[in-house]
Design an enzyme around this catalytic site. Structure first.
Site, PDB file in Angstrom:
ATOM      1  N   GLY A   1       0.690  -1.548   0.002  1.00  0.00           N
ATOM      2  CA  GLY A   1       0.005   0.051  -0.029  1.00  0.00           C
ATOM      3  C   GLY A   1       0.643   1.297  -0.212  1.00  0.00           C
ATOM      4  O   GLY A   1       1.669   1.409   0.847  1.00  0.00           O
ATOM      5  N   THR A   2       1.404   1.847  -1.224  1.00  0.00           N
ATOM      6  CA  THR A   2       2.099   2.613  -1.337  1.00  0.00           C
ATOM      7  C   THR A   2       1.622   3.342  -2.392  1.00  0.00           C
ATOM      8  O   THR A   2       1.385   2.654  -3.416  1.00  0.00           O
ATOM      9  CB  THR A   2       3.305   2.421  -0.963  1.00  0.00           C
ATOM     10  OG1 THR A   2       4.259   3.817  -0.606  1.00  0.00           O
ATOM     11  CG2 THR A   2       3.622   1.338  -1.842  1.00  0.00           C
TER      12      THR A   2
END
Lengths: 272, 249
Positions: free
Chosen positions: A55-56
């Protein structure tokens, strides 16, 4: 389970001439398998557990003046935001940067390890390692750990004798050379803005603004990205951090609140 | 003294490693080999013992390629050379695989020298009985280099050097006559140096030339003969000039 430090030695070349003398070629890394009834299922579960951690949003692109590298700074564990101030752009050495996506510990450790290897290469060969060589070293290490649960989706950006270099390396052992990459859960949104606004002949400020906007738009739509949009530039003399802006503030900068004209004013009704 | 020959891992009381020194003796008995570095070219020459009539001379190559841009010549035990050359060739390709770059001459020399050193510090093995001359071009800067390694595992860079039989006389000649040269001049210098100790003629020496563009090229007998003839002619002219009294106007 014994600690596996063979990754700290150089990755073994594919073919080693067999001879009596130990050449320092290490055997493939190994650790004991856990005792489960269904090891394959256990492996799948382990991989699934780590997957959401990518998640980035990180991105990097090559243009006339060098390489632009940008990333957000949010770390999330499922729906919980664990940090808004993670450094996702890792400084391998003064002329090379790596981005972090996936397991934070994996990325940090292996980037530091890569930094050590690059420095040793400089000392032994009296010249800097190329971006090609550095990314290949990392890719070979990650390949030797394939299937063991490492989660790394990184971009190696740098400037060497042949000019600017950008490689995407991941924990599946893949390695790609390219001009534009974005990695992470916010990457589709970042690609949209990046691909739309990209020109090779941009000046540095325009490229920085493009990178900043792309990160901002990704953080706007992707829940797992947010925090601060950092932008770095890699030029012939090494990297330099250009900016680190809170994406909330960027939002109001790009879309300021306009006092809108009201068509109908509410009038106070007097009496009954 | 003889007691310190046995296992090479043992120093003699006066600090010698006799096996290494004996290996150097073996090198001194080997064929002469010479290397000269020019500004845009590197030349290797080796003394060739006259080939037996029934021997296929193509299989007795004394100057070999380690990679497209690196070549090696050696003096000493040729069987040991084969092993070392194979390991070096593998390392050249392995380097290309792991860093996507060709090796530099210094890197592969360091590797070969390191290998030679390892065999002077291990149990149950003897050192390699050869010294090598390694030439090549840096893959990026294009700078030519010449390196020499020996059985002890030391290495260094040279402008010109010789090893093997009569290497001292050849080196003396090179020290006296070396200048920065390029192209054909460098080839001539190398052949002149070798002809100091070898019988004249194309069939007694093997010469190979490496340039950045064309890689390694073995000179054939006719070419070598032609250059040798030029050298003879120059020598004769120099002799005649010395003998003739200077004309006074």
């Amino acid at each position: 389970m014994k600690l596996d430090t063979s990754g700290l030695e150089s990755a073994a070349p594919v073919w080693a001439a067999s001879n009596e003398l130990a050449d320092g070629f290490s055997a493939a890394p190994s650790f004991e398998l856990p005792n489960t009834t269904d090891f394959d299922g256990f492996q799948k579960e382990a991989i699934q557990m780590v997957k959401p951690a990518k998640g980035t949003t990180t991105l990097a692109f090559i243009f006339k003046e060098g390489v632009m590298v940008a990333a957000d700074s949010r770390a999330s564990m499922g729906g919980y935001i664990s940090s808004q101030s993670v450094k996702k752009i890792i400084e391998i050495n003064p002329y090379m940067l790596g981005t972090m996506a996936g397991g934070a510990a994996d990325c940090q450790f292996w980037h530091r390890n890569l930094g050590i290897k690059c420095r040793l290469h400089e000392l032994a060969n009296k010249r800097r390692i190329s971006v090609t060589g550095a990314s290949k070293l990392l890719a070979n290490i990650l390949y030797s750990y394939r299937g063991m649960g490492l989660s790394v989706g990184t971009m190696i950006a740098g400037w060497d004798e042949t000019g600017p270099g950008l490689y995407y390396v991941d924990s599946e052992g893949g390695r790609l050379k390219g001009m534009r990459f974005s990695v992470g859960s916010g990457s589709p949104y970042a690609y949209g803005v990046l691909d739309n606004g990209y020109r090779y002949d941009m000046p540095v400020e325009e490229a920085a603004e493009l990178a900043r906007r792309a990160i901002y738009h990704a953080t706007f739509r992707d829940g797992a990205s947010g925090g601060v949009a950092s932008v770095y530039h890699v030029g012939p003399n090494g990297w330099k951090k250009l900016s680190g802006d809170d994406v909330g503030e960027l939002h109001y900068k790009y879309y300021p609140v306009m006092p809108s004209t009201v068509e109908q004013e509410m009038v106070e009704v007097a009496g009954a | 003294m003889a007691r310190y020959d046995r296992a090479i891992t043992v120093f003699s009381p006066d600090g010698h490693l006799f096996q290494v020194e004996y290996a150097l003796e073996a090198v001194r008995k080997g064929n002469a080999a010479v290397g000269v570095r020019g500004t845009d070219i590197v030349v290797l020459g080796v003394e060739k013992k006259s080939t037996a009539k029934l021997q296929d001379s193509r299989t007795v190559r004394k100057i070999v390629n380690l990679d497209d841009h690196i070549a090696l010549a050696c003096a000493g035990l040729k069987a040991d050379a084969r092993v070392l050359i194979n390991r070096a060739r593998i390392e050249c390709q392995s380097h290309r695989l792991t860093v996507e770059d060709p090796v530099t001459v210094e890197y592969i020399t360091r590797f070969i020298a390191g290998l030679q050193q390892k065999y002077t510090q291990s149990g149950g093995v003897r050192p390699f009985g050869l010294s090598t001359l390694i030439v090549g071009f840096d893959p990026y800067t294009g700078v030519p280099s010449l390196y020499q390694t020996d059985p002890s595992g030391t290495f260094s860079a040279w402008k010109a050097n010789a090893t093997g039989r009569n290497s001292n006389s050849i080196r003396e000649f090179l020290e006296k006559n070396y200048k920065e040269t390029s192209g054909q001049e460098t080839i001539k210098l190398a052949i002149r140096a070798l002809l100091e100790v070898v019988e004249s003629g194309g069939k007694n020496i093997e010469v190979a030339v490496m340039t950045k563009e064309h890689g390694l090229r073995q000179l054939d007998e006719a070419e070598i003969d032609a250059i040798a003839a030029e050298i003879e002619a120059e020598k004769a002219a120099a002799e005649a000039a010395k003998k003739a009294p200077p004309k006074e106007t």
